[in-house]
Design a protein around this motif. Structure first.
Motif, short mmCIF file in Angstrom:
data_model
loop_
_atom_site.label_atom_id
_atom_site.label_comp_id
_atom_site.label_asym_id
_atom_site.label_seq_id
_atom_site.Cartn_x
_atom_site.Cartn_y
_atom_site.Cartn_z
N UNK A 57 39.43 14.76 -97.22
CA UNK A 57 38.81 13.59 -96.61
C UNK A 57 39.81 12.76 -95.80
N UNK A 58 41.07 12.84 -96.11
CA UNK A 58 42.07 12.16 -95.29
C UNK A 58 42.12 12.75 -93.89
N UNK A 59 41.92 14.05 -93.82
CA UNK A 59 41.96 14.76 -92.54
C UNK A 59 40.62 14.67 -91.82
N UNK A 60 39.54 14.80 -92.59
CA UNK A 60 38.17 14.79 -92.04
C UNK A 60 37.35 13.78 -92.84
N UNK A 61 37.34 12.52 -92.44
CA UNK A 61 36.81 11.44 -93.28
C UNK A 61 35.30 11.22 -93.21
N UNK A 62 34.60 11.93 -92.32
CA UNK A 62 33.18 11.66 -92.13
C UNK A 62 32.32 12.78 -92.69
N UNK A 63 31.36 12.42 -93.53
CA UNK A 63 30.36 13.39 -93.98
C UNK A 63 29.39 13.66 -92.83
N UNK A 64 28.89 14.89 -92.76
CA UNK A 64 27.95 15.22 -91.69
C UNK A 64 26.75 15.96 -92.24
N UNK A 65 25.56 15.58 -91.82
CA UNK A 65 24.34 16.32 -92.11
C UNK A 65 23.64 16.64 -90.79
N UNK A 66 22.79 17.66 -90.81
CA UNK A 66 22.15 18.12 -89.57
C UNK A 66 20.67 18.43 -89.81
N UNK A 67 19.87 17.38 -90.13
CA UNK A 67 18.44 17.59 -90.38
C UNK A 67 17.70 17.99 -89.11
N UNK A 68 16.45 18.48 -89.25
CA UNK A 68 15.72 18.98 -88.08
C UNK A 68 15.40 17.89 -87.08
N UNK A 69 15.52 18.24 -85.81
CA UNK A 69 15.01 17.38 -84.75
C UNK A 69 13.48 17.42 -84.78
N UNK A 70 12.86 16.32 -84.42
CA UNK A 70 11.40 16.22 -84.54
C UNK A 70 10.66 17.25 -83.69
N UNK A 71 11.20 17.59 -82.53
CA UNK A 71 10.49 18.47 -81.61
C UNK A 71 10.89 19.94 -81.70
N UNK A 72 11.80 20.26 -82.63
CA UNK A 72 12.16 21.65 -82.89
C UNK A 72 11.72 22.01 -84.31
N UNK A 73 11.68 23.30 -84.59
CA UNK A 73 11.42 23.75 -85.95
C UNK A 73 12.44 24.84 -86.24
#
Length: 696
Positions: A572-588
């Motif tokens: 986390x010192x090197x990469x401090x941000x958590x990331x999520x990638x939920x679906x875009x509303x217009x894609x499936x």
């Protein structure tokens, strides 16, 4: 002019599985509408499927077989005939099979959810061939396993009861974007006085329209459930009668949750102790008053290291407060196990017995590593051939750089069945045109309601497109497979999709289902009101001997993420941000990305970032940034917004790489590590750094 209305079903990976009415004029589909008589569809379709004719008649539809003439990944092809395509594939697969058929691998998932066009004829073919088997885990297997350990089967609250609930907790989902007909019922419940609470790291469209949003850290859902149990037990907010009659292991659970005080829970989850206490009290109050207290858990919460345990812990909550007693109470993760599918009749696993060995199993979520592995005693033969259908792994599978590297192997023979030239199709040796849902027969179960669904072909196949089933029939014949089952028509396969003798199926009759379009299973309004769980004990198992036998903790616990500030402070010192990638509303998933009107609505790949995180990096709204970690990087345009909590960035997905400025998408930074149970991917267990593109 001849006009007909054809009954069909939406094939896409969504809980709603809508009933469709397709208007056909002189052989051309002119409109796709929701069936107003179907109780869950109620005449309403999402933006994506309401434009299905745009997809079917898209100018870029693949209409003829093609052979690669450029380098892998370039997407350069020339037209060939079906006879040449089938002959070439049969010759290549036959030569590989003589050495070891396990060097051949199918790769498929939920591009269509139909039981005929997914694994019926394909399953028969690969079982007869003796190929490696694909472990299809990329979506929901972690949560499904955890839920089954607790209540026995993926059965839950009926969608048609939701509007009667007085409290609805939406946990790890955004139904406005991905479960529209559930959201419609939530809105009805809200008008009837229900309280709506959303638990999600991101303030999604759904969270914005709720009464309360609890923005916990990614991967801490199991901890929150433990904290809620601590409050429920500690304050005696319990249904003692239901616990005594219908649960197993309460005393052990009581001991286990003692350490999960609201303060400790809050520290792990990144929320306040007050939020833990208030949620537990509000949930218990609704359930113990005999009102519907429902939890709608979705798949976002299980795409982390402890994803299976997260679903298991949450599934314990309704039994503690007796929420299962009310038809609008309890929990829904999936309704999949409500359906009496006859998988043996569909895919004929008995055909594999001729090989005298168990088939090798390859996990679809680790395809990046597995395509790069040499032959070995542990792994088996190197993967020499790949048949891809109903899937786009180059865009969708984790750690994308390795996936593309594997697909780029010159010694890998790849066949792709597709509607469009996807990122994956660009790497194929042979691309074959597949039919869309309007052009073939299929039968569907659902995972958000309890209706068997029929899909009739509305129009003739476009160009030379063929159903998946027909491709595998032709290939089986070319390879000399003469078993009777390879001659079965799609209607004959659909006729055996569900067990006629099962009490839920109502004497399943395919011909009748085709005429009506849908048929409700014989399911009770409240499936576990009087117990009857499908576990070995017949009870909701707080303590699971099955888990102990599998080497898992038999009681609810917390499994920290692989990548978080608390569990991995050095990273986390090197990469401090958590990331999520939920679906875009217009894609499936990766479907619909190439539909221009839908892509125009989404605009371009974007990253939502909290003002404090952006300001500290000299990033302003609209800047292009680089998102990166040790696995890879991608570019996106930033939206500075407090919809993303501090320490979290959100990249709505899944973009085809070819439509991104840098030819990359979010799966450049995701990991091939798997979950605690179910061997599922950990898409939301990711740490990254973000920097303004000019300084990259």
């Amino acid at each position: 002019m001849t006009t007909t209305i054809v009954r069909a079903a939406c094939p896409h990976d969504c809980p709603d599985t809508c009933a469709l009415l397709v208007t056909v004029k002189d052989g051309v589909a002119t409109e796709v509408k929701g069936d107003p008589e179907h109780p869950t569809t109620a005449g309403v379709l999402c933006t994506k499927v309401s434009r299905y004719t745009e997809r079917t008649y898209h100018k870029d539809r693949l209409l003829y077989p093609m052979r690669r003439i450029g380098a892998k990944g370039e997407g350069k092809f020339e037209r060939i005939s079906w006879d040449e395509a089938i002959g070439t594939i049969a010759e290549r697969l036959g030569a590989i099979a003589l050495r070891d058929p396990q060097a051949i691998l199918p790769y498929s998932f939920a591009g269509t959810m139909g039981l005929v066009q997914t694994e019926s004829m394909a399953g028969r073919f690969f079982n007869r061939l003796g190929a490696s088997q694909l472990e299809r885990t990329i979506c929901s297997s972690a949560g499904g396993v955890g839920y089954r350990y607790t209540v026995g089967a993926r059965i839950g609250t009926d969608l048609e009861q939701v509007q009667h609930a007085k409290l609805i907790v939406i946990w790890g989902g955004n139904p406005i974007a991905s479960n529209l007909h559930f959201w419609t019922r939530v809105q009805a419940a809200k008008r009837n006085g229900a309280r709506i609470i959303v638990i999600d790291p991101y303030r999604s469209l759904t969270a914005e329209k709720s009464h309360r949003h609890i923005a916990l850290l990614p991967g801490t859902d199991a901890a929150l459930a433990l904290g809620l149990m601590h409050v429920l037990i500690g304050e005696d907010l319990l249904d003692h009668d239901y616990i005594a009659r219908h649960t197993l292991g309460f005393d052990q659970l009581k001991q286990r949750v003692q350490q999960w005080t609201p303060q400790h829970t809050a520290e792990v989850c990144g929320i306040t102790a007050g939020e833990v206490i208030e949620l537990a009290r509000e949930y218990a109050a609704a359930a113990l008053a005999g009102e519907g207290a429902m939890i709608r858990a979705n798949y976002g919460l299980q795409r982390v290291r402890g994803g299976g345990m997260s679903a298991r812990n949450i599934a314990c909550l309704p039994a503690l407060v007796g929420a299962w007693r009310h038809p609008a109470g309890g929990m829904q993760l999936s309704t999949s196990d409500s359906f009496p599918r006859d998988n043996a009749a569909l895919s004929r696993p008995d055909l594999a017995a001729r090989h005298g060995r168990a088939a090798r199993v390859i996990n679809m979520s680790t395809i990046g590593d597995d395509l790069l592995k040499p032959a070995s005693a542990d792994f088996g033969p190197r993967i020499e051939a790949l048949i891809v259908y109903n899937a786009n792994p180059v865009a969708v599978a984790p750690e994308s750089a390795k996936v593309a590297q594997g697909f780029a192997r010159e010694d890998l023979f790849t066949v792709v069945l597709e509607h469009f030239q996807t990122d994956t199709a660009d790497y194929a040796d042979i691309v074959l045109p597949a039919t869309t849902q309007l052009e073939h027969v299929d039968v569907h179960s659902a995972y958000g309601h309890v209706y068997m669904m029929a899909n009739n072909a509305a129009i003739a196949p476009m160009g030379e497109a063929k159903p998946n089933t027909e491709f595998f029939r032709l290939l089986a014949a070319a390879m000399g497979f003469d078993e009777e089952c390879f001659g079965h028509s799609d209607d004959e396969i659909a006729a055996v999709a569900f067990r006629r003798d099962h009490p839920r199926s109502g004497g399943y009759d395919w011909n009748l289902l085709k005429q009506k379009g849908w048929q409700r299973l014989d399911m009770p309004a409240a499936p576990f009101a009087d117990g009857g769980f499908a576990t070995p004990s017949g009870k909701c198992e707080f303590y699971s001997a099955q888990m102990l036998a599998a080497g898992l903790d038999p009681l609810p616990t917390y499994i920290a993420p692989y990548e978080s500030a608390l569990s991995n402070p050095e990273l986390a010192l090197k990469y401090p941000l958590a990331m999520i990638s939920p679906p875009a509303r217009n894609f499936l998933n990766s479907s619909f990305v190439n539909v221009q009107s839908l892509r125009d609505t989404e605009g371009e790949p974007r990253l939502d970032m909290h003002p404090l995180d952006a300001g500290g990096r000299n990033i302003a709204d609209g800047d292009m940034v680089r998102i990166f970690n040790d696995r890879g990087s991608m570019q996106a345009r930033v939206r500075v917004t407090d919809r993303a909590r501090i320490g979290l960035v959100v990249g709505l997905s899944i973009w085809w790489k070819k439509f991104a400025a840098d030819g990359k998408n979010v799966n450049e930074v995701t990991s091939q590590r798997l979950t605690d149970m179910g061997n599922a991917p950990t898409f939301y267990d990711v740490l990254v750094q973000v920097e303004k593109l000019e300084s990259a």
